[in-house]
Design an enzyme around this catalytic site. Structure first.
Site, mmCIF file in Angstrom:
data_model
loop_
_atom_site.group_PDB
_atom_site.id
_atom_site.type_symbol
_atom_site.label_atom_id
_atom_site.label_comp_id
_atom_site.label_asym_id
_atom_site.label_seq_id
_atom_site.Cartn_x
_atom_site.Cartn_y
_atom_site.Cartn_z
ATOM 1 C CG ASP A 14 -2.098 0.925 1.085
ATOM 2 O OD1 ASP A 14 -2.381 1.373 -0.050
ATOM 3 O OD2 ASP A 14 -2.741 1.226 2.110
ATOM 4 C CG HIS B 135 -0.308 1.816 -9.372
ATOM 5 N ND1 HIS B 135 -0.528 1.543 -8.045
ATOM 6 C CD2 HIS B 135 -1.399 2.506 -9.799
ATOM 7 C CE1 HIS B 135 -1.706 2.047 -7.690
ATOM 8 N NE2 HIS B 135 -2.251 2.643 -8.739
ATOM 9 C CG ASN C 31 -7.979 -2.035 -5.258
ATOM 10 O OD1 ASN C 31 -7.099 -2.863 -5.045
ATOM 11 N ND2 ASN C 31 -8.185 -1.020 -4.417
ATOM 12 N NE ARG D 111 -7.603 2.090 -5.569
ATOM 13 C CZ ARG D 111 -6.402 2.012 -5.045
ATOM 14 N NH1 ARG D 111 -5.343 2.236 -5.809
ATOM 15 N NH2 ARG D 111 -6.249 1.743 -3.763
ATOM 16 C CB SER E 76 -7.930 -3.518 3.010
ATOM 17 O OG SER E 76 -7.705 -2.273 3.627
HETATM 18 C C1 IPE Z 1 -5.552 -2.754 -0.258
HETATM 19 O O1 IPE Z 1 -5.188 -1.424 -0.417
HETATM 20 C C2 IPE Z 1 -5.539 -3.455 -1.588
HETATM 21 C C3 IPE Z 1 -4.237 -3.614 -2.205
HETATM 22 C C4 IPE Z 1 -3.078 -3.288 -1.679
HETATM 23 C C5 IPE Z 1 -4.245 -4.235 -3.511
HETATM 24 P P1 IPE Z 1 -6.272 -0.269 -0.597
HETATM 25 O O2 IPE Z 1 -5.492 0.998 -0.709
HETATM 26 O O3 IPE Z 1 -7.192 -0.580 -1.712
HETATM 27 O O4 IPE Z 1 -7.071 -0.343 0.773
HETATM 28 P P2 IPE Z 1 -7.925 0.763 1.531
HETATM 29 O O5 IPE Z 1 -8.945 1.271 0.565
HETATM 30 O O6 IPE Z 1 -6.980 1.837 1.943
HETATM 31 O O7 IPE Z 1 -8.513 0.046 2.702
HETATM 32 C C1 IPE Z 2 -1.539 0.127 -3.349
HETATM 33 O O1 IPE Z 2 -1.308 1.505 -3.396
HETATM 34 C C2 IPE Z 2 -1.747 -0.462 -4.724
HETATM 35 C C3 IPE Z 2 -3.128 -0.870 -5.006
HETATM 36 C C4 IPE Z 2 -4.118 -0.812 -4.164
HETATM 37 C C5 IPE Z 2 -3.402 -1.372 -6.342
HETATM 38 P P1 IPE Z 2 -2.510 2.529 -3.490
HETATM 39 O O2 IPE Z 2 -2.860 2.729 -4.920
HETATM 40 O O3 IPE Z 2 -3.631 2.094 -2.615
HETATM 41 O O4 IPE Z 2 -1.834 3.844 -2.924
HETATM 42 P P2 IPE Z 2 -2.441 4.834 -1.831
HETATM 43 O O5 IPE Z 2 -2.844 4.008 -0.660
HETATM 44 O O6 IPE Z 2 -3.607 5.518 -2.458
HETATM 45 O O7 IPE Z 2 -1.315 5.762 -1.523
HETATM 46 MG MG MG Z 3 -4.057 2.344 -0.674
#
Ligand code: IPE
Ligand code: IPE
Ligand code: MG
Length: 252
Positions: free
Chosen positions: A19, A36, A67, A70, A194
């Protein structure tokens, strides 16, 4: 801690919620997708670190069932990016004797060509045995448990299963060969699960680090493993140790 001195107690199964990609990028004035991309090297550093430590199972959360919420641009990017990562880098994993398996739902809306590549990757790495890297893609623990319960109910109705218990349910999870999680790491300072591995991580030790995923590396993994190694895992049991009061708890 130095890489040359692995901790005495090495977890069999480490799971990672990768994350903080978006925040890493935005903090640099970049778009989220650049985060990413930067996360790819962190993943390969983590694989190297896990191999060096002798970890047998590494499971990473790449895309959750939530996800899809998004923006369409970010979802599309993540689908293409994961596909391209598999195409470009599976040979390196085979060289390192790493088996790749996937957990998560494989039906729509996951594109057919990504599912094909997932299946090809599993087949191409099936002979590798040094470590199993599991990638959770379109994964959510609730969906996994619903699917397992549904399969169990079908098997009971078909007369091939007598009763539903913990064992028969576990045998119907996405990858029944996956051992329980010993250490669950989440990066980026968030302290929540999560919807990741709710069944398999029932007795996992949780380690949260403020490091954003693109900055994660072998040393940070080793630090998390050292924190795990210092924990006292009890699994609901208890031991009476009144001698701890006078010898400071320094029992071998
Ligand atoms: C959890 O991260 C999912 C992945 C790392 C793939 P998220 O960023 O989606 O989780 P929340 O929304 O902060 O709980
Ligand atoms: C984790 O990083 C990757 C995925 C969930 C695919 P995030 O994209 O959730 O990054 P933050 O949490 O918004 O910084
Ligand atoms: Mg995240």
């Amino acid at each position: 801690m130095p890489r040359s001195a692995p901790p005495a107690r090495v977890p069999t199964h480490v799971a990672v919620i990768m994350d903080g990609n978006g925040r890493w990028a935005n903090a640099r004035g970049l778009r989220r997708n650049a985060g990413h991309e930067a996360g790819e090297e962190a993943l390969f550093r983590t694989v190297e670190g896990a191999l060096a430590l002798g970890i047998g199972h590494l499971t990473v959360y790449a895309f959750s069932t939530e996800n899809w919420r998004r923006s369409p641009e970010e979802v599309r990017f993540l689908l293409d990016f994961n596909r391209s990562l598999l195409l470009r880098r599976v040979d390196e994993l085979i060289d390192r004797d790493v088996r790749v398996r996937f957990i998560g739902r494989r039906g729509r809306p996951v594109p057919r060509r990504l599912v094909d590549l997932i299946e090809r990757t599993e087949a191409r790495t099936a002979h590798c045995s040094r470590m199993t890297l599991r990638i959770a893609f379109n994964y959510g623990a609730r969906a996994e448990l619903v699917d397992a319960a549904r399969r169990a109910a079908e098997d009971v109705a078909a007369g091939t299963l007598r009763r539903v218990d913990a064992r028969s349910l576990a045998a119907r999870l996405d990858d029944p060969a996956m051992p329980d999680v010993d250490l669950l790491i989440r990066t980026s300072g968030e302290q929540r699960v999560s919807n990741f591995l709710l069944w398999q991580a029932a007795y996992a030790e949780l380690v949260f680090t403020d490091v954003l995923w693109p900055d994660f590396d072998e040393d940070e993994l080793a630090r998390c493993v050292a924190e795990y190694a210092a924990r006292d895992r009890r699994f609901g049991g208890a031991e009476d140790r009144p001698s701890d009061a006078d010898d400071g708890g320094g029992e071998g």
